[in-house]
Design an enzyme around this catalytic site. Structure first.
Site, PDB file in Angstrom:
ATOM      1  CD  GLU A 177      34.798  40.760  52.019  1.00  0.00           C
ATOM      2  OE1 GLU A 177      35.140  39.906  52.644  1.00  0.00           O
ATOM      3  OE2 GLU A 177      34.147  40.521  51.006  1.00  0.00           O
ATOM      4  CG  ASP A 199      34.559  36.930  53.156  1.00  0.00           C
ATOM      5  OD1 ASP A 199      34.144  35.882  53.267  1.00  0.00           O
ATOM      6  OD2 ASP A 199      33.677  38.166  52.610  1.00  0.00           O
ATOM      7  CG  ASP A 200      35.449  38.954  48.021  1.00  0.00           C
ATOM      8  OD1 ASP A 200      34.121  39.108  47.880  1.00  0.00           O
ATOM      9  OD2 ASP A 200      36.205  39.751  48.354  1.00  0.00           O
ATOM     10  CG  ASN A 256      26.087  40.398  47.070  1.00  0.00           C
ATOM     11  OD1 ASN A 256      24.895  40.093  47.033  1.00  0.00           O
ATOM     12  ND2 ASN A 256      26.831  39.727  47.568  1.00  0.00           N
TER      13      ASN A 256
HETATM   14  N1  LIG Z   1      27.175  35.820  47.597  1.00  0.00           N
HETATM   15  C1  LIG Z   1      28.194  36.181  47.992  1.00  0.00           C
HETATM   16  O1  LIG Z   1      28.653  35.767  49.089  1.00  0.00           O
HETATM   17  C2  LIG Z   1      28.995  36.810  47.197  1.00  0.00           C
HETATM   18  C3  LIG Z   1      28.916  37.613  45.712  1.00  0.00           C
HETATM   19  N2  LIG Z   1      29.818  38.098  45.249  1.00  0.00           N
HETATM   20  C4  LIG Z   1      29.429  38.640  43.800  1.00  0.00           C
HETATM   21  O2  LIG Z   1      29.969  37.990  42.817  1.00  0.00           O
HETATM   22  C5  LIG Z   1      30.281  38.890  41.921  1.00  0.00           C
HETATM   23  C6  LIG Z   1      31.399  38.787  41.179  1.00  0.00           C
HETATM   24  O3  LIG Z   1      32.657  38.926  42.024  1.00  0.00           O
HETATM   25  P1  LIG Z   1      33.982  38.682  41.306  1.00  0.00           P
HETATM   26  O4  LIG Z   1      34.165  37.364  41.151  1.00  0.00           O
HETATM   27  O5  LIG Z   1      34.953  39.173  42.600  1.00  0.00           O
HETATM   28  O6  LIG Z   1      34.246  39.541  40.105  1.00  0.00           O
HETATM   29  P2  LIG Z   1      34.817  39.698  38.710  1.00  0.00           P
HETATM   30  O7  LIG Z   1      34.757  41.182  38.177  1.00  0.00           O
HETATM   31  O8  LIG Z   1      36.492  38.984  39.038  1.00  0.00           O
HETATM   32  O9  LIG Z   1      34.172  38.561  37.952  1.00  0.00           O
HETATM   33  C7  LIG Z   1      32.816  38.735  37.367  1.00  0.00           C
HETATM   34  C8  LIG Z   1      32.870  37.542  36.243  1.00  0.00           C
HETATM   35  O10 LIG Z   1      31.740  37.668  35.218  1.00  0.00           O
HETATM   36  C9  LIG Z   1      32.071  37.434  34.164  1.00  0.00           C
HETATM   37  N3  LIG Z   1      31.168  38.502  33.380  1.00  0.00           N
HETATM   38  C10 LIG Z   1      30.897  39.741  33.177  1.00  0.00           C
HETATM   39  N4  LIG Z   1      30.136  40.095  32.138  1.00  0.00           N
HETATM   40  C11 LIG Z   1      29.642  38.782  31.850  1.00  0.00           C
HETATM   41  C12 LIG Z   1      28.535  38.417  31.002  1.00  0.00           C
HETATM   42  N5  LIG Z   1      27.863  39.502  30.223  1.00  0.00           N
HETATM   43  N6  LIG Z   1      28.327  37.239  30.712  1.00  0.00           N
HETATM   44  C13 LIG Z   1      28.916  36.343  31.333  1.00  0.00           C
HETATM   45  N7  LIG Z   1      29.850  36.496  32.440  1.00  0.00           N
HETATM   46  C14 LIG Z   1      30.203  37.792  32.565  1.00  0.00           C
HETATM   47  C15 LIG Z   1      33.493  38.173  33.998  1.00  0.00           C
HETATM   48  O11 LIG Z   1      34.076  37.801  32.904  1.00  0.00           O
HETATM   49  C16 LIG Z   1      33.983  37.753  35.364  1.00  0.00           C
HETATM   50  O12 LIG Z   1      34.436  36.380  34.842  1.00  0.00           O
HETATM   51  C17 LIG Z   1      29.881  40.556  42.658  1.00  0.00           C
HETATM   52  O13 LIG Z   1      28.833  40.916  42.247  1.00  0.00           O
HETATM   53  C18 LIG Z   1      29.971  40.172  43.910  1.00  0.00           C
HETATM   54  O14 LIG Z   1      29.410  41.054  44.685  1.00  0.00           O
HETATM   55  C19 LIG Z   1      31.308  38.179  45.635  1.00  0.00           C
HETATM   56  C20 LIG Z   1      31.719  37.477  46.813  1.00  0.00           C
HETATM   57  C21 LIG Z   1      30.486  36.795  47.482  1.00  0.00           C
HETATM   58  C1  LIG Z   2      29.410  39.227  49.643  1.00  0.00           C
HETATM   59  C2  LIG Z   2      30.498  39.558  49.271  1.00  0.00           C
HETATM   60  O1  LIG Z   2      31.723  39.488  49.838  1.00  0.00           O
HETATM   61  C3  LIG Z   2      30.620  40.343  47.803  1.00  0.00           C
HETATM   62  O2  LIG Z   2      29.631  40.676  47.282  1.00  0.00           O
HETATM   63  O3  LIG Z   2      31.857  40.724  47.625  1.00  0.00           O
HETATM   64 MG   LIG Z   3      33.325  40.684  48.996  1.00  0.00          MG
END
Ligand SMILES: NC(=O)C1=CN([C@@H]2O[C@H](COP(=O)(O)OP(=O)(O)OC[C@H]3O[C@@H](n4cnc5c(N)ncnc54)[C@H](O)[C@@H]3O)[C@@H](O)[C@H]2O)C=CC1
Ligand SMILES: CC(=O)C(=O)O
Ligand SMILES: [Mg+2]
Length: 579
Positions: free
Chosen positions: A267, A290-291, A437
């Site tokens: 996670e 999970d992500d 999130n």
């Molecule tokens: N709804 C859900 O179940 C889940 C939601 N998330 C959420 O997704 C988000 C991202 O997680 P990760 O992918 O692991 O993080 P990460 O930091 O690896 O990815 C973020 C992405 O957004 C891009 N980014 C940043 N600023 C930007 C901008 N101004 N314009 C366009 N793209 C931009 C980055 O280049 C990167 O590709 C987090 O907020 C996390 O909480 C993650 C897992 C599950």
């Molecule tokens: C929901 C979740 O796993 C995340 O935002 O990273």
């Molecule tokens: Mg997560």
């Protein structure tokens, strides 16, 4: 003596064995078991053989006179809810619930199950984000396992300090390097592991004592925390990727030795590590990320239901959808990988399926001529765009003309009025999923999406939003969060005793969730079921996951293979722990 996760098939008829006596019951005759003290034995089946297990004893009730005369369990539930609601701030409610879980776990889980939609946002996102940020300040008592880089070379020894080794079935492991969209929180990431595991118990009936929250401390690059005298982790920057990989190799090997029946959920590892560790370990141990996989599965599920609604309005075939992602990290790419299977289900080839997907990162649209790309982005990089870098989201929308816009970027407000109006001009029913999130990083809020699309949006977000009334109709936001997937996926993997978590199991979880909508939920245009039905949904997901594990031959509970679908669902329901 092991304590299998599985409850008795008939938990209402346990066998009570008296001290220093050998039971003469039928079930007990089949298994010779030395009995030294008063124990509750319950029969269970393993590979067609009936065996006995010792049920973990419930916590002792206070002796007569130590509680007030009129203390009554059902009224106490009401009292606790009143105490909870009397607190103003969500973080105070979080602290109250954490204390309640430590002292009266069954009561805590009863409250959760009876008030899922009220309590989930307090023990999980969005409040868990604040709990992580403030963890070193609100810390009260030990919960979970901490393994640090200083433990390298003796990780097994530290793991053996866990008090309930035999009961352990599911662990959520984080290194705190990317907690929700809040960045590197180091050891303050522990509440995310704890929160996810509370949902395993509440949502899938995993026994509380079978859960193991683990936070790995490999340093942190969070400068504020490193200067905070109360910060609870090691006070140095993160170790290099090579040192972290060596640490993880030892950690995962020792986990498999100390906890042979454990499923591991990775996670909130930062994206580079998330992909690296998943590919390093997924064929060796029962583990999933999970992500990447949980989010992929939950969004595929919501998208399947959303695409049907959208296509009904546009007349566009399902295979004609185009999806644009803002954000190309572990979550964005994980979802993109899973969504290719949606298009394959519509008859497209792998290559054709990938071409329905467009990724945008912090530097704009991802395309080959842009320059070198991180490996996880390459597979979705476009070769059909040769122009200058395209960074403005509205320009990108007008170029791509997507039917769906998904946000996993952590950029609050990125789906502004112009973006939503553009999506609404392109589609009679635009699919807009701001999935970042916690709630304050969401790409847009539900009321904005409703207003700016004139009530036409098909919406799901990572964190919860309140419903809206538009033109006399009540509109419901979906919660596209992996919390709908991991409890059932984990339960199915545990019940089948899967030796690994395969792609087919993840896809089965997704389809199980998509198909779980009731008639009533479909007629309200919901894309996810109501959270109050989480146990029922988790059981259905678990059944699909068990079947997928059997198809892939990774199941080790071979006796489940002969069960009918109906019997399997019943079997799973009976094994869920009930507070
Ligand atoms: N709804 C859900 O179940 C889940 C939601 N998330 C959420 O997704 C988000 C991202 O997680 P990760 O992918 O692991 O993080 P990460 O930091 O690896 O990815 C973020 C992405 O957004 C891009 N980014 C940043 N600023 C930007 C901008 N101004 N314009 C366009 N793209 C931009 C980055 O280049 C990167 O590709 C987090 O907020 C996390 O909480 C993650 C897992 C599950
Ligand atoms: C929901 C979740 O796993 C995340 O935002 O990273
Ligand atoms: Mg997560």
């Amino acid at each position: 003596m092991s304590f299998p996760f599985i409850l008795s098939r008939k938990p209402h008829i346990p066998l009570i064995v008296s001290p220093h006596r050998t039971s003469t019951s039928l079930a007990a005759q089949r298994v010779k078991m030395p009995v030294t003290k008063t124990q509750v034995l319950t029969p269970y089946w393993s590979n067609g053989v009936q065996k006995l297990k010792v049920a973990p004893s419930p916590p002792p009730k206070p002796a007569y006179g130590l509680t007030p005369p009129a203390l009554d369990d059902s009224l106490h539930v009401v009292r606790c809810m009143r105490q909870l609601r009397s607190k103003d701030k969500p973080i105070e409610k979080y602290i109250y619930l954490t204390q309640l879980k430590a002292t009266e776990p069954a009561l805590f889980y009863k409250l959760c199950l009876d008030n899922m939609s009220e309590i989930t946002p307090l023990i999980y996102t969005p409040t868990v984000g604040d709990a992580c940020l403030q963890f070193s300040h609100i810390y009260r008592r030990p919960e979970g396992l901490y393994i640090s880089i200083n433990d390298k070379g003796r990780i097994g020894k530290v793991l053996r300090n866990w008090p309930k080794i035999d009961e352990a079935r599911i662990s959520v492991v984080t290194d705190g390097s990317r907690i929700l969209g809040l960045g590197d929180l180091g050891v303050n990431g522990m509440p995310i592991a704890i929160g996810k595991l509370s949902l395993y118990v509440a949502g899938a009936g995993i026994r509380p004592e079978s859960t193991v929250p683990i936070c790995l401390d490999l340093g942190t690059n969070n400068k504020e925390f490193l200067q905070d005298p109360l910060y609870l982790g090691l006070r140095h920057e993160r170790v290099s990727a090579e040192v972290a990989q060596e640490f993880m190799d030892e950690f995962m090997y020792e986990m498999s030795q100390v906890f042979p029946k454990l499923l591991v959920q990775f996670e909130d590892f930062s994206t580079d590590k998330a992909f690296a560790y998943l590919s390093a370990f997924r064929d060796k141990y029962p583990v999933f990320n999970d992500d990447i996989q949980g989010t992929g599965a939950v969004v595929l599920s919501g998208f399947l239901n959303a695409a049907k609604l959208s296509s009904a309005a546009s007349g566009r075939p399902l295979s004609d959808h185009k999806i644009l992602f803002l954000g190309a990290g572990s979550a964005g790419v994980g979802v993109a990988m899973q969504l290719t299977s949606f298009f394959k289900m519509q008859g497209l080839s792998e290559e054709e399926a990938r071409r329905r997907i467009y990724l945008v990162d912090s530097q704009g649209l991802i395309f080959n001529a842009r320059g070198p790309l991180a490996e996880h982005k390459r597979v979705f990089s476009r070769d059909d765009y040769q122009g200058p870098p395209m960074t403005n989201l509205v320009d990108i929308l007008n170029y791509v003309k997507p039917t769906a816009l998904l946000g996993l970027s952590t950029i609050k407000g990125a789906f502004n009025q112009q973006v939503i109006e553009t999506m609404s001009a392109l589609n009679p029913r635009p699919i807009i999923f701001p999935l970042s999130n916690p709630v304050r990083l969401s790409e847009c809020e539900f009321h904005e999406a409703v207003e700016w699309s004139n009530g036409r949006v098909i919406f799901a977000s990572g964190s919860p939003f309140p419903e809206q009334t538009y033109a006399g109709r009540t509109l419901y936001p979906g919660q596209g969060n992996n919390m709908y997937i991991f409890p059932g996926l984990g339960l199915g993997a545990i019940i089948s005793r899967a030796s690994s978590v395969t792609d087919r199991m993840v896809e089965a979880a997704s389809l199980g969730l998509a198909n779980s909508l009731t008639k009533d939920e479909r007629s309200a245009d919901l894309v996810y079921p109501r959270i109050e039905r989480i146990r029922e949904i988790s059981a259905e997901i678990a059944r699909s996951v068990v079947r997928a594990a059997q198809k892939d031959g990774v199941d080790r509970s071979l006796d489940l293979r002969a069960m009918s679908d109906e019997a399997l669902l019943h079997f799973i329901g009976e094994r869920m722990w009930k507070p």
